[in-house]
Scaffold this motif. Structure first.
Motif, PDB file in Angstrom:
ATOM      1  N   SER A 159       2.631  -2.331  -6.891  1.00 42.82           N
ATOM      2  CA  SER A 159       3.069  -0.991  -6.518  1.00 42.82           C
ATOM      3  C   SER A 159       1.977  -0.269  -5.730  1.00 42.82           C
ATOM      4  O   SER A 159       2.248   0.394  -4.724  1.00 42.82           O
ATOM      5  CB  SER A 159       3.439  -0.198  -7.768  1.00 42.82           C
ATOM      6  N   SER A 160       0.743  -0.416  -6.175  1.00 42.05           N
ATOM      7  CA  SER A 160      -0.388   0.191  -5.476  1.00 42.05           C
ATOM      8  C   SER A 160      -0.527  -0.389  -4.063  1.00 42.05           C
ATOM      9  O   SER A 160      -0.786   0.346  -3.107  1.00 42.05           O
ATOM     10  CB  SER A 160      -1.667  -0.043  -6.277  1.00 42.05           C
TER      11      SER A 160
ATOM     12  N   ARG B 259       1.850  -1.607  -2.167  1.00 38.89           N
ATOM     13  CA  ARG B 259       2.949  -1.106  -1.342  1.00 38.89           C
ATOM     14  C   ARG B 259       2.713   0.338  -0.894  1.00 38.89           C
ATOM     15  O   ARG B 259       3.250   0.756   0.124  1.00 38.89           O
ATOM     16  CB  ARG B 259       4.262  -1.192  -2.118  1.00 38.89           C
ATOM     17  N   ASN B 260       1.939   1.084  -1.646  1.00 33.30           N
ATOM     18  CA  ASN B 260       1.678   2.483  -1.321  1.00 33.30           C
ATOM     19  C   ASN B 260       0.492   2.679  -0.381  1.00 33.30           C
ATOM     20  O   ASN B 260       0.168   3.818  -0.039  1.00 33.30           O
ATOM     21  CB  ASN B 260       1.458   3.290  -2.604  1.00 33.30           C
ATOM     22  N   GLN B 261      -0.146   1.605   0.043  1.00 34.53           N
ATOM     23  CA  GLN B 261      -1.279   1.716   0.953  1.00 34.53           C
ATOM     24  C   GLN B 261      -0.817   2.212   2.319  1.00 34.53           C
ATOM     25  O   GLN B 261       0.295   1.921   2.753  1.00 34.53           O
ATOM     26  CB  GLN B 261      -1.984   0.360   1.115  1.00 34.53           C
ATOM     27  N   THR B 262      -1.688   2.965   2.994  1.00 41.89           N
ATOM     28  CA  THR B 262      -1.331   3.479   4.314  1.00 41.89           C
ATOM     29  C   THR B 262      -1.287   2.369   5.359  1.00 41.89           C
ATOM     30  O   THR B 262      -0.513   2.437   6.302  1.00 41.89           O
ATOM     31  CB  THR B 262      -2.325   4.571   4.765  1.00 41.89           C
TER      32      THR B 262
END
Length: 68
Positions: free
Chosen positions: A20-21, A23-26
């Motif tokens: 999840s982390s 996938r949330n990266q810029t």
């Protein structure tokens, strides 16, 4: 491209949190390679589901415990 290799001995909540982390990266220019060494057959299904949700995540089984 950034390649992240994760050895997986069992699917746990921390693995889901890590993915999840990611996938949330810029930056979306990454791939995650899950290398499964778990003897648990149920983990294969869960790992395939994770891969189906994002084409950047790939799954490899490192050992077949059913063969002798």
């Amino acid at each position: 491209m950034i390649s992240i290799i994760i050895p997986v001995n069992s699917v746990s909540s921390s693995l889901y949190e890590f993915i999840s982390s990611l996938r949330n990266q810029t930056s979306g220019n990454w791939e995650c390679i899950l290398v499964d060494d778990s003897p648990d057959i149920n983990d294969i299904s869960l790992l395939n589901q994770i891969c189906d949700q994002d084409h950047r995540i790939k799954y490899f089984k490192s050992h077949d415990y059913n063969t002798k």
